[in-house]
Design a protein around this motif. Structure first.
Motif, PDB file in Angstrom:
ATOM      1  N   LYS A   1      -4.409  18.920  -5.903  1.00 36.40           N
ATOM      2  CA  LYS A   1      -5.673  18.089  -4.854  1.00 36.40           C
ATOM      3  C   LYS A   1      -5.210  17.144  -3.945  1.00 36.40           C
ATOM      4  O   LYS A   1      -5.466  16.876  -2.858  1.00 36.40           O
ATOM      5  CB  LYS A   1      -6.545  17.622  -5.744  1.00 36.40           C
ATOM      6  CG  LYS A   1      -7.297  18.691  -6.593  1.00 36.40           C
ATOM      7  CD  LYS A   1      -8.328  18.244  -7.465  1.00 36.40           C
ATOM      8  CE  LYS A   1      -9.347  19.293  -8.282  1.00 36.40           C
ATOM      9  NZ  LYS A   1     -10.236  18.505  -9.012  1.00 36.40           N
ATOM     10  N   ALA A   2      -4.078  16.318  -4.445  1.00 37.89           N
ATOM     11  CA  ALA A   2      -3.483  15.398  -3.876  1.00 37.89           C
ATOM     12  C   ALA A   2      -2.692  15.886  -2.754  1.00 37.89           C
ATOM     13  O   ALA A   2      -2.626  15.408  -1.386  1.00 37.89           O
ATOM     14  CB  ALA A   2      -2.465  14.200  -4.728  1.00 37.89           C
TER      15      ALA A   2
ATOM     16  N   GLU B   1      -2.761  15.454  11.119  1.00 38.48           N
ATOM     17  CA  GLU B   1      -3.713  14.650  11.567  1.00 38.48           C
ATOM     18  C   GLU B   1      -2.616  13.645  12.353  1.00 38.48           C
ATOM     19  O   GLU B   1      -2.840  13.168  13.374  1.00 38.48           O
ATOM     20  CB  GLU B   1      -4.643  14.105  10.801  1.00 38.48           C
ATOM     21  CG  GLU B   1      -5.600  14.970  10.478  1.00 38.48           C
ATOM     22  CD  GLU B   1      -7.079  14.450   9.970  1.00 38.48           C
ATOM     23  OE1 GLU B   1      -7.234  13.156  10.204  1.00 38.48           O
ATOM     24  OE2 GLU B   1      -7.866  15.202   9.520  1.00 38.48           O
ATOM     25  N   LEU B   2      -1.513  13.520  11.592  1.00 39.95           N
ATOM     26  CA  LEU B   2      -0.770  12.323  12.166  1.00 39.95           C
ATOM     27  C   LEU B   2       0.149  12.879  13.325  1.00 39.95           C
ATOM     28  O   LEU B   2       0.294  12.223  14.258  1.00 39.95           O
ATOM     29  CB  LEU B   2       0.431  11.736  11.067  1.00 39.95           C
ATOM     30  CG  LEU B   2      -0.063  10.843  10.054  1.00 39.95           C
ATOM     31  CD1 LEU B   2       0.961  10.639   8.996  1.00 39.95           C
ATOM     32  CD2 LEU B   2      -0.297   9.559  10.851  1.00 39.95           C
TER      33      LEU B   2
ATOM     34  N   ARG C   1       0.680  -1.235   0.123  1.00 37.76           N
ATOM     35  CA  ARG C   1       0.048  -0.124  -0.058  1.00 37.76           C
ATOM     36  C   ARG C   1       1.114   1.202   0.001  1.00 37.76           C
ATOM     37  O   ARG C   1       1.798   1.379   0.963  1.00 37.76           O
ATOM     38  CB  ARG C   1      -0.878   0.141   1.163  1.00 37.76           C
ATOM     39  CG  ARG C   1      -1.969  -1.148   1.292  1.00 37.76           C
ATOM     40  CD  ARG C   1      -2.367  -1.205   2.650  1.00 37.76           C
ATOM     41  NE  ARG C   1      -3.291  -2.285   2.934  1.00 37.76           N
ATOM     42  CZ  ARG C   1      -3.764  -2.732   4.412  1.00 37.76           C
ATOM     43  NH1 ARG C   1      -3.609  -1.833   5.365  1.00 37.76           N
ATOM     44  NH2 ARG C   1      -4.469  -3.840   4.223  1.00 37.76           N
ATOM     45  N   ASP C   2       0.673   2.188  -0.961  1.00 35.94           N
ATOM     46  CA  ASP C   2       1.147   3.302  -0.982  1.00 35.94           C
ATOM     47  C   ASP C   2       0.513   4.257  -0.370  1.00 35.94           C
ATOM     48  O   ASP C   2      -0.517   4.322   0.114  1.00 35.94           O
ATOM     49  CB  ASP C   2       1.976   3.749  -2.400  1.00 35.94           C
ATOM     50  CG  ASP C   2       0.686   3.893  -3.344  1.00 35.94           C
ATOM     51  OD1 ASP C   2      -0.458   4.335  -2.922  1.00 35.94           O
ATOM     52  OD2 ASP C   2       0.797   3.561  -4.517  1.00 35.94           O
ATOM     53  N   VAL C   3       1.190   5.745  -0.404  1.00 32.66           N
ATOM     54  CA  VAL C   3       0.434   6.664   0.414  1.00 32.66           C
ATOM     55  C   VAL C   3      -1.186   7.272  -0.333  1.00 32.66           C
ATOM     56  O   VAL C   3      -1.744   7.432   0.485  1.00 32.66           O
ATOM     57  CB  VAL C   3       1.028   7.832   0.255  1.00 32.66           C
ATOM     58  CG1 VAL C   3       1.131   8.552  -1.039  1.00 32.66           C
ATOM     59  CG2 VAL C   3       0.718   8.903   1.676  1.00 32.66           C
ATOM     60  N   THR C   4      -1.379   6.611  -1.464  1.00 35.95           N
ATOM     61  CA  THR C   4      -2.526   7.026  -2.169  1.00 35.95           C
ATOM     62  C   THR C   4      -3.580   6.360  -1.439  1.00 35.95           C
ATOM     63  O   THR C   4      -4.867   6.846  -1.638  1.00 35.95           O
ATOM     64  CB  THR C   4      -2.529   6.735  -3.574  1.00 35.95           C
ATOM     65  OG1 THR C   4      -2.117   5.450  -3.924  1.00 35.95           O
ATOM     66  CG2 THR C   4      -1.293   7.608  -4.316  1.00 35.95           C
TER      67      THR C   4
ATOM     68  N   ARG D   1      -9.472   9.012   3.278  1.00 33.72           N
ATOM     69  CA  ARG D   1      -9.489   9.469   4.531  1.00 33.72           C
ATOM     70  C   ARG D   1      -9.158  10.834   5.023  1.00 33.72           C
ATOM     71  O   ARG D   1      -9.690  11.501   5.971  1.00 33.72           O
ATOM     72  CB  ARG D   1      -9.096   8.479   5.338  1.00 33.72           C
ATOM     73  CG  ARG D   1      -7.543   8.514   5.678  1.00 33.72           C
ATOM     74  CD  ARG D   1      -7.107   7.511   6.777  1.00 33.72           C
ATOM     75  NE  ARG D   1      -7.375   7.790   8.007  1.00 33.72           N
ATOM     76  CZ  ARG D   1      -7.017   7.250   9.258  1.00 33.72           C
ATOM     77  NH1 ARG D   1      -6.279   6.252   9.170  1.00 33.72           N
ATOM     78  NH2 ARG D   1      -7.385   7.586  10.370  1.00 33.72           N
ATOM     79  N   TYR D   2      -8.423  11.446   4.209  1.00 30.97           N
ATOM     80  CA  TYR D   2      -7.859  12.795   4.346  1.00 30.97           C
ATOM     81  C   TYR D   2      -8.404  13.955   3.407  1.00 30.97           C
ATOM     82  O   TYR D   2      -7.944  14.957   3.214  1.00 30.97           O
ATOM     83  CB  TYR D   2      -6.367  12.778   4.610  1.00 30.97           C
ATOM     84  CG  TYR D   2      -5.710  12.413   5.575  1.00 30.97           C
ATOM     85  CD1 TYR D   2      -5.858  12.469   6.936  1.00 30.97           C
ATOM     86  CD2 TYR D   2      -5.153  10.907   5.442  1.00 30.97           C
ATOM     87  CE1 TYR D   2      -5.182  11.445   7.653  1.00 30.97           C
ATOM     88  CE2 TYR D   2      -4.603  10.121   6.270  1.00 30.97           C
ATOM     89  CZ  TYR D   2      -4.816  10.429   7.559  1.00 30.97           C
ATOM     90  OH  TYR D   2      -4.199   9.611   8.622  1.00 30.97           O
TER      91      TYR D   2
END
Length: 517
Positions: A128-129, A139-140, A92-95, A100-101
């Motif tokens: 946008k990303a 949030e982290l 799983r990459d960051v995308t 959720r963000y």
């Protein structure tokens, strides 16, 4: 460090290796193209994702890396307390987290394609990303603060990350002339070992798969319901030493694969480094995994022309951490007086000359093997049952401490080391034996990882030292001055003593990185 300004950096890597990489700052809701020098010279925190992909390009263009780097995947994994996050990092990459963000699914899909050069770069989509990525960072930070992980992350993990990324970018020197010989030697040693292993343990003439190992253990009477295969192989003694032989064979298999991945035309390699590579925060290298090469073949690693290699290691590291955390007097005495496993074998078990067996028995006990299984294992090695029972009754305070860890895990659903790095429980109800072992392991080995990382930072501050290769709880480094190794040993010992509040005096020494002829 935590209060410094940050800036989000996106990049598009040039996979051809021609240096046509693109860099972008995200500021005031917009992406603006920048260059490698501006990224490296930024005085605040450079926030990004998949930094390992662009690391060497930045270094090759500037000779350095940003002073403070926060890779969001590393940040998320190192503060979550959920082991599955780390195990899934390559899938799983960051995308996969951006929805959720606030990012739309189509934006996530398109940005992933752009990042992997599967679609043309689009500034509007990337912006946008970037909004979601920046939200993720905020949030982290907030979650890390709530979980009391923020200070550990920024004062230990972040500087260690930068130190090791810089070291790996500079590269590890390889003796190309000796590589071919070591490759041939590793192939020969592996197949000879495989032949002996197959005959001794009645196993197929091939590298044992996990399923084959499980089947063999079951046939030998071991229960696998609440015990991992790795635990059985490493900690549980057996009459024919199936565990030790299996681990040795697998290590040889890994060695020949690692050596085979190094090209004969190169004089250095630049491994990928996972600073939070395990649940307990151990540092792991991959591509290639040089940490897993046995001493017999490590002479392929060399120093620069004007320097020497040296290897420092903690002495009795796990025992020292256990003694300090538990306050157990007998454990502290054995740790302070010399080689704990030799002393335990000779003084308490009557296993003269069987240090390895004593070590297996003690660590099996320390991490939570049931008393019946422990006594049975000791008896199989020739220890009188009453003598074994008496030996393990010596560590009553450690036993009480171990039970307190279980109680905390049971009641709160998490355990922590002396400085964060918590581990969250996924199950409910009464703790299983496996959960008990995992809880103790998290506190002991997680604390050990913290000590090691702080030791790396202390050693790196010595002007004559260049960090070359972290080896779990040891370090290969370069130096030019005669007095430097003693300074490094002192730094290791002092950090351990300080982190453990002087409950024990840290012990370290200079050892052999390669196997001497």
């Amino acid at each position: 460090m935590i209060d410094l300004p940050f800036r989000l950096m996106l990049f598009v890597r040039d996979f051809t290796g021609r240096g046509a990489d693109s860099f972008y700052w995200f500021q005031d809701g917009q992406l603006r193209e920048t260059d490698a020098v501006s990224v490296v010279e930024f005085a605040g925190i450079v926030v990004c994702h998949d930094f390992w992909m662009i690391r060497d390009a930045l270094f090759d263009k500037t000779g350095s890396l940003p002073g403070i780097i926060v890779d969001l995947d590393e940040f998320r994994i190192s503060i979550s307390g959920v082991p599955e996050d780390r195990l899934a990092r390559d899938k799983r990459d960051v995308t996969t987290h951006l929805e959720r963000y606030g990012a739309e699914q189509e934006v996530c899909i398109t940005y992933q394609k752009m990042f992997n050069k599967g679609a043309p770069f689009d500034l509007a989509i990337a912006a946008k990303a970037a909004i979601a990525i920046e939200t993720m960072y905020h949030e982290l930070c907030n979650q890390a603060s709530i979980d009391n992980e923020l200070e550990r992350f920024f004062t230990v993990e972040v500087p260690t990350y930068r130190l090791l990324q810089l070291s790996m970018s500079a590269g590890i020197a390889i003796n190309a002339a000796g590589l071919s010989e070591k490759r041939s030697q590793a192939e020969h040693d592996y197949f000879l070992s495989l032949k002996n292993y197959s005959a001794k343990h009645d196993m197929p003439l091939e590298a044992p798969s996990r399923r084959a190992i499980e089947t063999k253990l079951l046939l030998d009477g071991f229960e696998l319901d609440e015990v991992s295969v790795e635990y059985l192989l490493e900690f549980v003694p057996s009459e024919l030493d199936f565990g030790g032989d299996t681990m040795s064979l697998l290590a040889l298999d890994t060695a020949r694969r690692v050596l085979g991945s190094l090209t004969l035309s190169t004089n250095k390699t630049r491994p990928v480094v996972d600073v939070f590579g395990s649940r307990t925060s151990r540092i792991q290298l991959r591509s290639p995994s040089l940490q897993n090469v046995p001493k017999l073949y490590r002479s392929i690693i060399t120093a620069r022309a004007d320097a020497e290699l040296c290897y420092v290691d903690f002495d009795q590291f796990e025992v020292g951490v256990m003694a300090a955390l538990s306050g157990d007097d007998e454990l502290k005495r054995l740790y302070a007086e010399g080689d704990m496993y030799d002393l335990f074998a000779n003084t308490h078990l009557g296993l003269t000359g069987k240090r390895k067996a004593a070590k297996q028995l003690f660590l099996s006990y320390a991490y939570g093997m049931s008393q019946k299984a422990l006594i049975d294992a000791a008896f199989s090695l020739g220890v009188d049952r009453q003598k074994a029972k008496a030996a393990f009754r010596l560590f009553q305070r450690y036993e009480d401490w171990k039970k307190s860890i279980w109680a905390e895990f049971q009641s709160t659903g998490r355990v922590v080391t002396v400085f964060g790095n918590h581990y969250r429980r996924s199950g409910k109800g009464k703790l299983t034996s496996k959960e008990q072992r995992s809880a103790v392991s998290q506190v002991v080995q997680g604390t050990a990882s913290l000590i090691f990382k702080r030791s790396l930072l202390a050693v790196a501050s010595i002007s004559d030292v260049r960090v070359v290769l972290p080896m779990h709880d040891a370090l290969l480094f370069e130096h030019t001055l005669v007095e430097t190794p003693a300074k490094v040993v002192h730094a290791f010992e002092q950090v351990m003593t300080d982190v453990l509040s002087s409950m024990v005096a840290g012990k370290a020494s200079i050892g052999d990185f390669i196997e001497r002829e």
